[in-house]
Design an enzyme around this catalytic site. Structure first.
Site, PDB file in Angstrom:
ATOM      1  N   GLU A 191      45.812  35.560  36.189  1.00 29.15           N
ATOM      2  CA  GLU A 191      47.177  35.107  35.901  1.00 29.15           C
ATOM      3  C   GLU A 191      47.562  35.408  34.460  1.00 29.15           C
ATOM      4  O   GLU A 191      48.672  35.848  34.168  1.00 29.15           O
ATOM      5  CB  GLU A 191      47.293  33.591  36.146  1.00 29.15           C
ATOM      6  CG  GLU A 191      47.005  33.165  37.571  1.00 29.15           C
ATOM      7  CD  GLU A 191      45.552  32.749  37.789  1.00 29.15           C
ATOM      8  OE1 GLU A 191      44.638  33.479  37.326  1.00 29.15           O
ATOM      9  OE2 GLU A 191      45.333  31.714  38.428  1.00 29.15           O
TER      10      GLU A 191
ATOM     11  N   GLU B 204      35.824  39.394  33.630  1.00 25.48           N
ATOM     12  CA  GLU B 204      34.731  38.580  33.087  1.00 25.48           C
ATOM     13  C   GLU B 204      34.031  39.323  31.959  1.00 25.48           C
ATOM     14  O   GLU B 204      34.254  40.516  31.732  1.00 25.48           O
ATOM     15  CB  GLU B 204      33.738  38.243  34.207  1.00 25.48           C
ATOM     16  CG  GLU B 204      34.352  37.354  35.277  1.00 25.48           C
ATOM     17  CD  GLU B 204      33.372  36.971  36.370  1.00 25.48           C
ATOM     18  OE1 GLU B 204      33.718  36.080  37.152  1.00 25.48           O
ATOM     19  OE2 GLU B 204      32.277  37.562  36.447  1.00 25.48           O
TER      20      GLU B 204
ATOM     21  N   CYS C 140      44.165  27.812  37.096  1.00 28.13           N
ATOM     22  CA  CYS C 140      43.388  26.824  36.364  1.00 28.13           C
ATOM     23  C   CYS C 140      44.264  26.140  35.314  1.00 28.13           C
ATOM     24  O   CYS C 140      45.415  26.527  35.087  1.00 28.13           O
ATOM     25  CB  CYS C 140      42.168  27.485  35.711  1.00 28.13           C
ATOM     26  SG  CYS C 140      42.549  28.439  34.226  1.00 28.13           S
TER      27      CYS C 140
END
Ligand code: ZN
Length: 128
Positions: free
Chosen positions: A57, A46, A88
């Site tokens: 991923e 992040e 996602c």
């Protein structure tokens, strides 16, 4: 472990140990297995500028591609926050373009699921 990929979830857990997730506390790990048998781990990273955040991923598959790997067989994904975490939408597109219809391995030591990426992302974007 009942799986075609007995160690890949463990590799993803090792990747998750390096997750940098101070904002969401949503820790994710991933491990890409190449057709040649190499494993590349990833974790979510992040950033205070949230748009710069990268999923585990993509970190894992970008590591593989940056090392010259062109043939990816599978990716395992784990999260301390979600026992059945799935990639996602952005990662599905990236995995499709760089790995094709690879196997997605999720679960834990007692329950392993292997899904084809095409079942999660049946109509990927293709630049013509
Ligand atoms: Zn993602």
């Amino acid at each position: 472990m009942n799986s075609k990929y007995p160690d890949l979830l463990h590799e993803a857990e090792e990747g998750m140990a390096r997750a940098y997730a101070p904002y969401s506390n949503f820790r994710v790990g991933a491990a890409v297995l190449t057709r040649g048998g190499k494993v590349y781990r990833g974790c979510n990273i992040e950033n205070g500028s949230f748009g710069a955040t990268v999923c585990a991923e993509r970190v894992a598959i970008f590591k593989a591609v940056s090392e010259g790997e062109a043939a990816v067989e599978a990716i395992a994904i784990v999260s301390a926050n979600d026992p059945r975490i799935l990639p996602c939408g952005i990662c599905r597109q990236v995995l499709w373009e760089l790995g094709g219809d690879l196997d997605i391995v999720i679960g834990n030591a007692s329950s392993v699921e292997v899904l084809k990426l095409s079942s999660l992302y049946p109509q990927p974007f293709k630049k013509t």
